[in-house]
Design a protein around this motif. Structure first.
Motif, short mmCIF file in Angstrom:
data_model
loop_
_atom_site.label_atom_id
_atom_site.label_comp_id
_atom_site.label_asym_id
_atom_site.label_seq_id
_atom_site.Cartn_x
_atom_site.Cartn_y
_atom_site.Cartn_z
N LYS A 55 4.39 6.35 6.69
CA LYS A 55 3.49 6.25 5.53
C LYS A 55 3.82 5.00 4.72
O LYS A 55 4.88 4.41 4.87
CB LYS A 55 3.55 7.51 4.66
CG LYS A 55 4.84 7.71 3.91
CD LYS A 55 4.79 8.96 3.05
CE LYS A 55 3.75 8.87 1.94
NZ LYS A 55 3.77 10.03 1.04
N THR A 56 2.89 4.62 3.84
CA THR A 56 3.05 3.44 3.00
C THR A 56 3.93 3.76 1.79
O THR A 56 3.73 4.78 1.12
CB THR A 56 1.68 2.92 2.54
OG1 THR A 56 0.90 2.57 3.70
CG2 THR A 56 1.80 1.71 1.64
N LEU A 57 4.88 2.85 1.50
CA LEU A 57 5.78 3.00 0.35
C LEU A 57 5.37 2.09 -0.80
O LEU A 57 5.73 2.34 -1.95
CB LEU A 57 7.22 2.67 0.76
CG LEU A 57 7.84 3.52 1.87
CD1 LEU A 57 9.17 2.92 2.31
CD2 LEU A 57 8.05 4.96 1.38
N GLY A 58 4.67 1.00 -0.49
CA GLY A 58 4.27 0.05 -1.52
C GLY A 58 3.32 -0.99 -0.96
O GLY A 58 3.23 -1.16 0.25
N THR A 59 2.61 -1.67 -1.86
CA THR A 59 1.69 -2.73 -1.43
C THR A 59 1.91 -3.97 -2.30
O THR A 59 2.39 -3.87 -3.43
CB THR A 59 0.22 -2.29 -1.54
OG1 THR A 59 -0.06 -1.96 -2.90
CG2 THR A 59 -0.08 -1.11 -0.65
N GLY A 60 1.55 -5.14 -1.74
CA GLY A 60 1.70 -6.40 -2.48
C GLY A 60 0.65 -7.39 -2.05
O GLY A 60 -0.28 -7.06 -1.29
N ALA A 61 0.82 -8.63 -2.49
CA ALA A 61 -0.18 -9.67 -2.23
C ALA A 61 -0.29 -10.01 -0.75
O ALA A 61 -1.36 -10.40 -0.28
CB ALA A 61 0.18 -10.93 -3.03
N PHE A 62 0.81 -9.87 0.00
CA PHE A 62 0.82 -10.33 1.40
C PHE A 62 0.71 -9.20 2.42
O PHE A 62 0.53 -9.43 3.59
CB PHE A 62 2.09 -11.13 1.69
CG PHE A 62 2.37 -12.19 0.68
CD1 PHE A 62 1.51 -13.26 0.53
CD2 PHE A 62 3.46 -12.10 -0.16
CE1 PHE A 62 1.74 -14.23 -0.44
CE2 PHE A 62 3.70 -13.07 -1.12
CZ PHE A 62 2.83 -14.13 -1.26
N GLY A 63 0.86 -7.97 1.97
CA GLY A 63 0.83 -6.86 2.91
C GLY A 63 1.36 -5.60 2.26
O GLY A 63 1.15 -5.36 1.08
#
Length: 358
Positions: A55-63
């Motif tokens: 699962k996803t833990l975090g998101t940012g500008a690059f991915g």
């Protein structure tokens, strides 16, 4: 530093010049190991196909950052997924390359390190240990602000981490609660080395987060390790107040406040904390803690840190004031929830020549 040598310096108040000289020998050894790894091509013992995204833990500008499970060992990792196209469009190729090299080479109790890295037609993947306690930012927002013993405990680890990075000639440039993780035992790990750089002399790049930028960085004067100590001052203030010292609705107004060095301490700050903050948030670099003649000893011997056993902190032998709750090695309850998006590499290799060295 041997176990016996470390032990004899523990449980003393403050830090003498003799202790610092001994600790510098230990840092010299760590720097030598860093340089050796820096000059060596990393070899990995696992295949990318053995890693299963959960699962996803975090998101940012690059991915995004994802939780992974290694299907042979059942071990969990955090994987930073970076999209080649976004890296190129945002002109972050050099920063990303440096991030990979630095993560492969650093080893310190209070920083994350690279375990493996891979690339495919569309993405590069940085794989690091999973730190289950989540971001300091999340806990700070939940509590409003930290009690002083907890802020002191965290601040001491950040000081030691910055001391290590600077000793290895690395300027971090993005210190903030979102980039600090809490491990399962309650200790810190500084993460996200996207703006970190090997520094010889000065650099001029404008990068970082507006509220945490140092005046000399904003004014394009050319800067060095001093910017990290300023950011530490902002972090120290925010941990104890619950909000940063310089803030406005528009970045330009925030910058004006920073350059003027105008802020107010809450009434809850005691005189020692006020004095420490004042000595870090110094617009005049020659008066800022961390870059003066005594270096980090100005921190280690400051009254606000009275009672901190620096070598015991280094060896993680102090019971943390707060230990995050989690029920299993894969528990992500300390992280925000995100919408899941599939990772779909292109059918042909994108930007092959740009990423040839990855």
């Amino acid at each position: 530093m041997s176990y016996k040598q470390r032990q004899q310096f523990e449980f003393q108040d403050g830090y003498t010049e003799q202790q610092q000289a001994q600790y510098t020998k230990y840092l010299t050894k760590l720097k030598s190991e860093f340089e050796k790894r820096w000059c060596t091509q990393a070899k990995f013992s696992i295949e990318f196909s053995e890693l299963e995204p959960i699962k996803t833990l975090g998101t940012g500008a690059f991915g995004r950052v994802m939780l992974l499970r290694h299907n042979k060992t059942n071990k969990f990792y955090a994987m930073k997924v970076l999209e080649k196209e976004k890296i190129i469009k945002l002109k972050q190729l050099d920063h990303t390359f440096y991030e990979k090299r630095i993560l492969e080479a650093i080893r310190f109790p209070f920083t994350v390190s690279m375990e493996f890295s891979f690339k495919d037609n569309s993405y590069v993947y940085f794989i690091m240990p999973f730190v289950p306690g989540g971001e300091m930012f999340t806990h700070l927002r939940k509590l409003g602000k930290f009690e002083e013993p907890l802020a002191k405990f965290y601040a001491s680890q950040v000081i030691l981490a910055l001391e290590y990075l600077h000793f290895c000639n690395l300027v971090y440039r993005d210190l903030k609660p979102e980039n600090i993780l809490i491990d399962k035992n309650g200790y810190l790990k500084i993460a996200d080395f996207g703006f970190c750089k090997v520094l010889q002399g000065r650099t001029w790049t404008l990068c970082g987060t507006p509220e945490y930028l140092a005046p000399e960085l904003i004014l394009s004067k050319g800067y060095g390790f001093s910017v990290d100590w300023w950011s530490f001052g902002v972090l120290l203030y925010e941990m104890n107040a619950g909000y940063p010292p310089f803030y406005a609705n528009e970045p330009m107004k925030t910058y004006e406040k920073i350059v003027a060095g105008k802020y107010r301490c809450p009434s809850s700050f005691n005189s020692d904390l006020r004095d420490l903050v004042r000595n870090i948030l110094q617009v005049d670099i020659s008066k800022r803690y961390g870059v003066m003649r005594n270096g980090v000893l100005d921190y280690k011997n400051h009254k606000w840190f009275k009672g901190i056993e620096w070598d015991a902190i280094l060896n993680c032998r102090i019971q943390p004031p707060y230990v995050p709750k989690f029920i299993a090695p894969s528990d992500t309850s300390n992280f925000e929830r995100y919408n899941e998006e599939p990772i779909l590499p292109a059918s042909y290799c994108r930007y092959e020549s740009e990423f040839i060295d990855f």
